[in-house]
Write an enzyme that holds these catalytic residues in place. Structure first.
Site, short mmCIF file in Angstrom:
data_model
loop_
_atom_site.label_atom_id
_atom_site.label_comp_id
_atom_site.label_asym_id
_atom_site.label_seq_id
_atom_site.Cartn_x
_atom_site.Cartn_y
_atom_site.Cartn_z
N THR A 178 -6.37 7.14 -1.42
CA THR A 178 -6.51 6.70 -0.03
C THR A 178 -5.12 6.57 0.60
OG1 THR A 178 -7.67 5.12 1.41
CG2 THR A 178 -6.59 4.19 -0.51
N ASN A 179 -5.01 5.86 1.71
CA ASN A 179 -3.71 5.70 2.38
C ASN A 179 -3.67 4.32 3.04
OD1 ASN A 179 -4.74 5.96 5.23
ND2 ASN A 179 -5.44 7.89 4.34
N HIS A 180 -2.56 4.05 3.74
CA HIS A 180 -2.33 2.69 4.24
C HIS A 180 -3.02 2.36 5.58
CE1 HIS A 180 0.50 1.61 1.23
NE2 HIS A 180 1.32 2.60 1.51
#
Ligand code: C5P
Length: 398
Positions: free
Chosen positions: A210-212
């Site tokens: 995933t990412n931030h």
């Protein structure tokens, strides 16, 4: 924006009452005229002298002044107000508001008020999460009361969780947004889709890529569109945010799920804002059991995901499509490339090089790039950024 607005600030007996001093100060500074009503218990938490000095008016607590018998008319107060803002609002006051109990001046004023009413709850996490409180808040929302969500964090009790009153600056932002929404309903009859948040690409039943992204920017845009009267479908990856009022939220997990939901919703939409941080790659296959570690290194084979924005751009016709660009180098050239490649009408460029911009925070610093040129904006709250983006959408769609 708040110049000349009449605001009754209601303060109830919560430890968060200390924040009401700062809240009052900011409201006055923004040009609002503030009259403060305190419940009897609120006086134990913050002194009437503090609030009278900051609001520049005597504090109202009782139905009448015992010294001279002067009557504090809740009816005329209710008529005077453009907004009744109760901050902090305790579980007790919220419960009384839902049932119509009117045993203090604040509650009688609430029952008489013809203005907008907003509450900023503040209480311990278990009281906040209690089904009774949640039902009361839902009832109030259904009756048109604006609920300014509490934040999560350390509480006065030492416990950690949701229940901490929103910060004064955040409350003022929301007060402004409530007034703004009152006077502009320019997007009635329009349908928009917004993608927001991070996608999750599973590797096995336990791990994922995933990412931030927090989804804050996309949620603010969805809220702004809805406040202007649009019908909004918010296609949301993972976030912890509450669904904005009046927005239809569709939760998705992977880039593939988001693609399918967006393509379907796009058929009936007048425009779209692609704000999600979509994974560009996903594991070739998802293991059906937890992958075991060994002493060797390992690699995960990835394949490209579908570009949602590009697909929507290709079938755009004369509708309006907005995209985001988060760049670390060659920012403006890359963003312009995206305008062409994905057939966007507007690209919102936020640079990771600017302090306060991009992921996680409540602020953003953006440059709006359309076919007519570049428009650089200073650092502002994501809510304000949402308003200038929607202004631009309205202009482009004309
Ligand atoms: O190409 P890049 O990912 O940098 O472009 C960013 C823009 O494209 C954003 O508006 C993002 O929401 C959108 N996008 C998308 N689907 C993808 C990748 C990006 O909608 N698979």
């Amino acid at each position: 924006m708040l110049k000349g607005k009449h605001i009754i600030l209601g303060i109830t007996g919560s430890i968060a009452a200390y924040k009401a001093a700062m809240l009052c100060r900011i409201l006055v500074k923004e040009g609002a005229e503030v009259r403060v009503i305190m419940t009897p218990l609120a006086k134990q938490f913050i002194t009437p002298l503090t609030m009278a000095t900051l609001s520049k008016h005597p504090i109202l607590v009782e139905f009448f002044n015992p010294e001279n018998g002067e009557w504090n008319s809740h009816v005329s107060l209710g008529e005077w107000a453009d907004m009744l803002l109760i901050a902090p609002a305790t579980a007790n006051t919220l419960a009384k508001m839902t049932t119509g109990i009117a045993d203090n001046l604040l509650l009688t004023t609430y029952l008489s008020a013809r203005s907008k009413v907003a509450v900023a709850p503040a209480m311990d996490l278990d009281m906040y999460a209690h089904i009774t409180t949640q039902n009361n808040l839902q009832t109030l929302r259904e009756r048109g009361v604006e609920v300014i969500e509490p934040g999560a964090g350390e509480l006065a009790s030492g416990l950690i969780g949701k229940g901490r009153m929103a910060e004064p600056e955040e409350i003022v932002e929301q007060v402004k947004a409530i007034f703004a929404k009152e006077c502009r309903k320019s997007l009635i009859g329009k349908r928009y889709i917004v993608t927001a948040g991070a996608t999750i690409e599973p590797i096995d039943p336990v791990r994922y890529i995933t990412n931030h992204s927090t989804g804050k920017m996309g949620y603010a845009i969805a809220e702004e569109l809805a406040q202007r009267g649009a019908e909004v479908k918010l296609i949301s990856g993972r976030t912890t945010l509450p669904t904005p009022t009046g927005v239809q939220r569709i939760d998705v997990l992977t880039a593939e799920d988001m693609y399918n939901a967006a393509v379907e919703a796009w058929q009936m939409a007048d425009g779209g804002v692609m704000c999600a941080a979509v994974a560009d790659y996903t594991p070739m296959s998802v293991a059906d059991h937890k992958l075991k570690k060994s002493d060797d290194d390992m690699s995960i084979a990835l394949r490209r995901t579908k570009d949602i924005a590009k697909e929507l751009g290709a079938t755009k016709g004369c509708r309006t499509l907005v995209g985001f660009a988060l760049e670390t180098d060659n920012e403006e050239a890359n963003a312009e490339g995206k305008l062409q490649r994905k057939n966007f009408d507007l690209v919102v460029l936020n640079s990771l090089q600017d302090a306060g911009a991009g992921f996680r925070g409540d602020t953003n610093k953006v440059t709006l790039i359309d076919r007519d040129g570049h428009e650089e904006h200073p650092l502002m709250s994501k809510r304000e950024v949402a308003a200038i983006i929607v202004d631009k959408i309205e202009k482009i769609s004309k």
